[in-house]
Design an enzyme around this catalytic site. Sequence first.
Site, PDB file in Angstrom:
ATOM      1  CG  ASP A   8      -0.353   0.180   2.539  1.00  0.00           C
ATOM      2  OD1 ASP A   8       0.895   0.289   2.615  1.00  0.00           O
ATOM      3  OD2 ASP A   8      -1.094   0.241   3.537  1.00  0.00           O
ATOM      4  CG  HIS A   9      -0.746   4.737   1.537  1.00  0.00           C
ATOM      5  ND1 HIS A   9      -1.800   3.839   1.597  1.00  0.00           N
ATOM      6  CD2 HIS A   9      -0.725   5.358   2.748  1.00  0.00           C
ATOM      7  CE1 HIS A   9      -2.388   3.929   2.777  1.00  0.00           C
ATOM      8  NE2 HIS A   9      -1.750   4.840   3.500  1.00  0.00           N
ATOM      9  CB  CYS A  65       0.700  -2.534   4.766  1.00  0.00           C
ATOM     10  SG  CYS A  65       0.468  -3.631   6.165  1.00  0.00           S
ATOM     11  CB  THR A  67       1.697  -2.553  11.179  1.00  0.00           C
ATOM     12  OG1 THR A  67       0.503  -3.017  10.516  1.00  0.00           O
ATOM     13  CG2 THR A  67       1.430  -1.210  11.842  1.00  0.00           C
ATOM     14  N   GLY A  70      -2.085  -5.593   8.470  1.00  0.00           N
ATOM     15  CA  GLY A  70      -3.253  -5.642   7.586  1.00  0.00           C
ATOM     16  C   GLY A  70      -3.022  -6.573   6.410  1.00  0.00           C
ATOM     17  CG  HIS A  98      10.108 -24.720  11.150  1.00  0.00           C
ATOM     18  ND1 HIS A  98      10.215 -24.700  12.521  1.00  0.00           N
ATOM     19  CD2 HIS A  98      11.330 -25.088  10.687  1.00  0.00           C
ATOM     20  CE1 HIS A  98      11.451 -25.053  12.888  1.00  0.00           C
ATOM     21  NE2 HIS A  98      12.145 -25.277  11.780  1.00  0.00           N
ATOM     22  CG  ASN A  99       5.639 -21.689   9.772  1.00  0.00           C
ATOM     23  OD1 ASN A  99       6.541 -20.932  10.148  1.00  0.00           O
ATOM     24  ND2 ASN A  99       4.987 -22.454  10.616  1.00  0.00           N
ATOM     25  NE  ARG A 132       9.986 -31.016  13.857  1.00  0.00           N
ATOM     26  CZ  ARG A 132      11.177 -30.697  13.323  1.00  0.00           C
ATOM     27  NH1 ARG A 132      11.712 -31.466  12.379  1.00  0.00           N
ATOM     28  NH2 ARG A 132      11.811 -29.601  13.715  1.00  0.00           N
ATOM     29  CG  HIS A 133       8.372 -28.569   9.720  1.00  0.00           C
ATOM     30  ND1 HIS A 133       8.195 -28.053  10.983  1.00  0.00           N
ATOM     31  CD2 HIS A 133       9.694 -28.839   9.607  1.00  0.00           C
ATOM     32  CE1 HIS A 133       9.353 -28.015  11.613  1.00  0.00           C
ATOM     33  NE2 HIS A 133      10.287 -28.489  10.804  1.00  0.00           N
ATOM     34  NE  ARG A 136       4.581 -30.301  14.099  1.00  0.00           N
ATOM     35  CZ  ARG A 136       5.816 -30.362  14.587  1.00  0.00           C
ATOM     36  NH1 ARG A 136       6.743 -29.510  14.171  1.00  0.00           N
ATOM     37  NH2 ARG A 136       6.127 -31.264  15.484  1.00  0.00           N
TER      38      ARG A 136
HETATM   39  C1  RB5 Z   1      -2.092   2.664   6.506  1.00  0.00           C
HETATM   40  O1  RB5 Z   1      -2.149   3.867   7.202  1.00  0.00           O
HETATM   41  C2  RB5 Z   1      -1.877   1.509   7.466  1.00  0.00           C
HETATM   42  O2  RB5 Z   1      -3.035   1.321   8.229  1.00  0.00           O
HETATM   43  C3  RB5 Z   1      -1.538   0.263   6.716  1.00  0.00           C
HETATM   44  O3  RB5 Z   1      -0.386   0.486   5.956  1.00  0.00           O
HETATM   45  C4  RB5 Z   1      -1.207  -0.962   7.550  1.00  0.00           C
HETATM   46  O4  RB5 Z   1      -0.310  -0.664   8.555  1.00  0.00           O
HETATM   47  C5  RB5 Z   1      -2.359  -1.729   8.037  1.00  0.00           C
HETATM   48  O5  RB5 Z   1      -2.212  -2.783   8.681  1.00  0.00           O
END
Ligand code: RB5
Length: 153
Positions: A8-9, A65, A67, A70, A98-99, A132-133, A136
């Site tokens: 995203d931005h 993104c 964090t 999302g 593993h995943n 084993r993975h 799972r």
């Molecule tokens: C955008 O502001 C922010 O919410 C998005 O990039 C992200 O962190 C969402 O999980």
Amino acid sequence: MAIALGSDHAGFALKKLIGEHLEAKGMEVADFGTFSESSVDYPDIALPLIAAVAAGDYPLGILVCGTGIGMTIAANKYPGIRAALCGDTFSARCAREHNDANILTLGARVVGPGLALAIVDAFLESSFQGGRHQRRLEKIAFIERGGRISTSP
Ligand code: RB5
């Protein structure tokens, strides 16, 4: 096969850096956008990319993104997608080994660019160990197919 990239931005600058990094290493990338810092909704970017990875058009994808949260939530709603939000190289390696994660998610507002590129390298240079993975993952797939257990006593 190319690595699918999307953001995203908030992740736009880091996605650009990752793309340049991978191309400098001789890898091909498929850029699913976004293509500027204008605000977009991350599920709109995630969906075409995860659909393409789940269909086998790309072996692995990277979603960025602010964090990473999302993108991770959105990606893991899609059948066949195993998205791992990583903030360190150990987790990135284990996510593959593993995943069998097929999507790496990153938080551009959480990790600096140097660490982010090291995480990308660790993810792409590792491979699934099976054994084993695999058992799972099959249990995760059961949940994904709607498998439920009784919750009554
Ligand atoms: C955008 O502001 C922010 O919410 C998005 O990039 C992200 O962190 C969402 O999980």
